[in-house]
Design a protein around this motif. Structure first.
Motif, mmCIF file in Angstrom:
data_model
loop_
_atom_site.group_PDB
_atom_site.id
_atom_site.type_symbol
_atom_site.label_atom_id
_atom_site.label_comp_id
_atom_site.label_asym_id
_atom_site.label_seq_id
_atom_site.Cartn_x
_atom_site.Cartn_y
_atom_site.Cartn_z
ATOM 1 N N GLU A 104 0.826 -1.206 0.000
ATOM 2 C CA GLU A 104 0.000 0.000 0.000
ATOM 3 C C GLU A 104 0.861 1.256 0.000
ATOM 4 O O GLU A 104 0.595 2.191 -0.761
ATOM 5 N N VAL A 105 1.903 1.314 0.856
ATOM 6 C CA VAL A 105 2.754 2.504 0.820
ATOM 7 C C VAL A 105 3.531 2.554 -0.493
ATOM 8 O O VAL A 105 3.806 3.652 -1.016
ATOM 9 N N ALA A 106 3.863 1.403 -1.050
ATOM 10 C CA ALA A 106 4.541 1.385 -2.352
ATOM 11 C C ALA A 106 3.630 1.962 -3.432
ATOM 12 O O ALA A 106 4.090 2.675 -4.333
ATOM 13 N N ARG A 107 2.334 1.688 -3.329
ATOM 14 C CA ARG A 107 1.372 2.234 -4.302
ATOM 15 C C ARG A 107 1.325 3.755 -4.196
ATOM 16 O O ARG A 107 1.333 4.467 -5.218
ATOM 17 N N VAL A 108 1.287 4.266 -2.953
ATOM 18 C CA VAL A 108 1.274 5.720 -2.759
ATOM 19 C C VAL A 108 2.557 6.331 -3.313
ATOM 20 O O VAL A 108 2.532 7.339 -4.037
ATOM 21 N N ALA A 109 3.688 5.717 -2.982
ATOM 22 C CA ALA A 109 4.973 6.234 -3.463
ATOM 23 C C ALA A 109 4.999 6.275 -4.990
ATOM 24 O O ALA A 109 5.383 7.286 -5.590
ATOM 25 N N ARG A 110 4.559 5.184 -5.620
ATOM 26 C CA ARG A 110 4.596 5.121 -7.077
ATOM 27 C C ARG A 110 3.713 6.198 -7.702
ATOM 28 O O ARG A 110 4.055 6.781 -8.746
ATOM 29 N N SER A 111 2.582 6.479 -7.065
ATOM 30 C CA SER A 111 1.678 7.494 -7.619
ATOM 31 C C SER A 111 2.338 8.863 -7.632
ATOM 32 O O SER A 111 2.080 9.675 -8.541
ATOM 33 N N PHE A 112 3.176 9.147 -6.642
ATOM 34 C CA PHE A 112 3.895 10.419 -6.628
ATOM 35 C C PHE A 112 5.112 10.376 -7.553
ATOM 36 O O PHE A 112 5.403 11.365 -8.238
ATOM 37 N N PHE A 113 5.804 9.252 -7.595
ATOM 38 C CA PHE A 113 6.948 9.134 -8.513
ATOM 39 C C PHE A 113 6.496 9.366 -9.958
ATOM 40 O O PHE A 113 7.202 9.998 -10.746
ATOM 41 N N ASP A 114 5.327 8.833 -10.288
ATOM 42 C CA ASP A 114 4.833 8.941 -11.665
ATOM 43 C C ASP A 114 4.519 10.382 -12.056
ATOM 44 O O ASP A 114 4.422 10.688 -13.245
ATOM 45 N N ARG A 115 4.369 11.240 -11.078
ATOM 46 C CA ARG A 115 4.086 12.656 -11.355
ATOM 47 C C ARG A 115 5.354 13.495 -11.427
ATOM 48 O O ARG A 115 5.273 14.700 -11.685
ATOM 49 N N SER A 116 6.501 12.885 -11.196
ATOM 50 C CA SER A 116 7.770 13.603 -11.207
ATOM 51 C C SER A 116 8.590 13.232 -12.439
ATOM 52 O O SER A 116 8.590 12.075 -12.870
ATOM 53 N N GLU A 117 9.297 14.187 -12.971
ATOM 54 C CA GLU A 117 10.189 13.897 -14.096
ATOM 55 C C GLU A 117 11.318 12.964 -13.675
ATOM 56 O O GLU A 117 11.986 12.359 -14.521
ATOM 57 N N HIS A 118 11.543 12.849 -12.352
ATOM 58 C CA HIS A 118 12.615 11.992 -11.844
ATOM 59 C C HIS A 118 12.122 10.594 -11.475
ATOM 60 O O HIS A 118 12.914 9.730 -11.107
ATOM 61 N N GLY A 119 10.809 10.384 -11.560
ATOM 62 C CA GLY A 119 10.246 9.114 -11.134
ATOM 63 C C GLY A 119 10.723 7.928 -11.951
ATOM 64 O O GLY A 119 10.778 6.803 -11.444
#
Length: 213
Positions: free
Chosen positions: A94-109
């Motif tokens: 679940e925390v990995a899902r949250v993290a990925r959702s923010f990574f996907d919004r970053s050019e560095h993700g």
């Protein structure tokens, strides 16, 4: 964990540190609003410190043990070159899902890969080469020493291990809990280890840097 420093000095340091990107501020507020364990998230000062360390070392490969909602991973990924990579490990999908959702919004993700599962299994399955430039340990405290011993052979000479929470709100002075005893043992292991040059900083809840010789 609360900071060790006087709160007024902590605020002063906060105000005199490079501010994070807007997405990191949003991630911090999201975590506070949606996760009762938000205190596990690294602070703004420590997040900036991690990014500065990655930049200073001109790191290209980073291993993170303990993703949580991704603040520290994104802080470090921002400092990696475009072809850099960061592998972050967490057992909680679940925390990995949250993290990925923010990574996907970053050019560095795109630089970040999340390994969901037992971090020790992930680390032990890694090839010996290429080595990592920096390893950040911020997961279950009872396994810090094991994480350290597994990560060190996979770190390049001159590479850096960064371990969070090494003061544990001061409990390491007289440990009474399993986590406190484990961290005190870890601190003793590192200070005796001739394979590294080490320094313990009183940033937030204690941050130890160990450079591989």
């Amino acid at each position: 964990m609360p900071p060790i420093a006087n709160p007024e000095l902590e605020r002063y340091a906060h105000d005199h540190t490079e501010p994070p990107a807007a997405l990191l501020d949003e991630l911090r507020e999201y975590t506070r609003a949606h996760d009762s364990r938000a205190g596990m998230q690294v602070g703004r000062i420590e997040g900036t410190l991690l990014g500065v360390l990655v930049a200073l070392m001109q790191a290209r490969r980073v291993l993170e043990i303990g993703t949580f909602t991704g603040y520290s991973a994104l802080s470090m990924a921002q400092a990696l070159p475009p072809d850099g990579e960061l592998l972050t490990c967490d057992r909680d999908p679940e925390v990995a899902r949250v993290a990925r959702s923010f990574f996907d919004r970053s050019e560095h993700g795109k630089k970040i890969r999340i390994a969901v599962g037992d971090a020790l299994d992930t680390i032990r399955a890694l090839p010996a080469s290429p080595p990592f430039d920096l390893v950040f340990i911020d997961a279950d405290k009872v396994r810090y020493s094991t994480y350290y011993e597994e990560a060190l052979p996979r770190l390049r000479r001159g590479g850096l291990i960064v371990a969070d929470n090494t003061l544990w709100s001061g409990e390491v002075l007289a440990p009474e809990t399993e986590d406190g005893r484990a961290l005190a043992d870890f601190n003793d292991l590192v200070v005796r280890d001739r394979r590294v040059e080490k320094v313990m900083l009183t940033v937030r809840d204690g941050v130890t840097l160990a450079r591989k010789l």
